[in-house]
Design a protein around this motif. Structure first.
Motif, PDB file in Angstrom:
ATOM      1  N   ARG A  44       2.697   1.827  -3.728  1.00  0.00           N
ATOM      2  CA  ARG A  44       3.264   1.310  -2.472  1.00  0.00           C
ATOM      3  C   ARG A  44       3.173   2.364  -1.379  1.00  0.00           C
ATOM      4  N   ARG A  45       3.562   3.593  -1.707  1.00  0.00           N
ATOM      5  CA  ARG A  45       3.516   4.670  -0.719  1.00  0.00           C
ATOM      6  C   ARG A  45       2.092   4.924  -0.233  1.00  0.00           C
ATOM      7  N   LEU A 101       6.915  12.595  -7.818  1.00  0.00           N
ATOM      8  CA  LEU A 101       7.717  11.394  -7.590  1.00  0.00           C
ATOM      9  C   LEU A 101       8.451  11.018  -8.886  1.00  0.00           C
ATOM     10  N   GLU A 135       5.817   2.595  -7.185  1.00  0.00           N
ATOM     11  CA  GLU A 135       6.235   3.273  -5.952  1.00  0.00           C
ATOM     12  C   GLU A 135       5.110   4.136  -5.393  1.00  0.00           C
ATOM     13  N   LEU A 188       0.671   4.445   3.520  1.00  0.00           N
ATOM     14  CA  LEU A 188       0.027   5.589   4.151  1.00  0.00           C
ATOM     15  C   LEU A 188      -1.387   5.244   4.617  1.00  0.00           C
ATOM     16  N   ALA A 193       3.217  12.435  -0.795  1.00  0.00           N
ATOM     17  CA  ALA A 193       3.876  11.148  -1.022  1.00  0.00           C
ATOM     18  C   ALA A 193       4.081  10.850  -2.506  1.00  0.00           C
TER      19      ALA A 193
END
Length: 143
Positions: A106-107, A92, A103, A111, A88
Motif C-alpha cells: 500500500r505504501r 516496517l 502495508e 508513493l 517507507a
C-alpha cells in the motif's frame, strides 16, 4: 516519444523494491529491504556539418544544456523517490507478515502515485523544460 507525446528529451525510470517479511516474537518485520532504480535519459545529439553558422551551433549547445538539466531534475526526483521507497518499508512492523506485506504494498503504491504526480507537476511548471530554455528552435530573442 512517450505514448502519443513527442519530446526532445525523455527520462524513463523503473523502481523495484524487494524485501523479506520476517516473523519475530510478537509479529512480523520487513527485513533486507533493497531498492533498485534504473534511470534512462534520452537526449538528442547533433553533429553539425563544418559549414554551419557558429551562432546556430551555440544556440544548439545552450538548448542541449538546458534540456539535459531538465531531464537531470527528473532523475533527481526519481532518486529521491527511491530513497523514500526504502524508508517507507524498511523495518516496517505489523502483527502478522500478511499485514506487513499488505502495508508495504500500500505504501509503495501511494508513493508511486506521488512520484508520478511530482514528475507531472515539474513538467507542468516548466512547460516540459521550455521555461528553463529547453526549447527548439529557440524563440526570438535567442533564449
Amino acid at each position: 516519444r512517450d505514448g502519443d507525446d513527442i519530446f526532445f528529451g525523455l527520462t524513463q525510470t523503473e523502481l523495484d523494491v524487494n524485501y523479506d517479511p520476517t516473523e519475530i516474537s510478537g509479529g512480523c518485520v520487513i527485513k533486507d529491504t533493497e531498492v533498485d532504480l534504473e534511470v534512462v535519459i534520452t537526449l538528442p545529439e547533433w553533429l553539425p556539418a563544418t559549414d554551419i553558422a557558429p551562432t546556430l551551433q551555440s544556440d544548439w549547445r545552450r538548448f542541449r544544456r538546458a534540456l539535459e538539466a531538465h531531464e537531470d531534475q527528473h532523475r533527481a526526483i526519481a532518486v529521491e523517490g527511491a530513497e523514500r521507497a526504502f524508508d517507507a518499508v524498511a523495518e516496517l512492523y505489523r502483527p502478522t507478515c500478511e499485514q506487513a506485506v499488505n502495508e508495504a504494498r500500500r505504501r509503495l503504491e501511494v508513493l508511486g502515485v506521488e512520484i508520478r504526480a511530482q514528475h507531472r507537476r515539474f513538467d507542468d511548471e516548466t512547460g516540459h523544460g521550455k521555461s528553463e530554455g529547453a526549447v527548439w528552435p529557440l524563440e526570438s530573442g535567442g533564449g
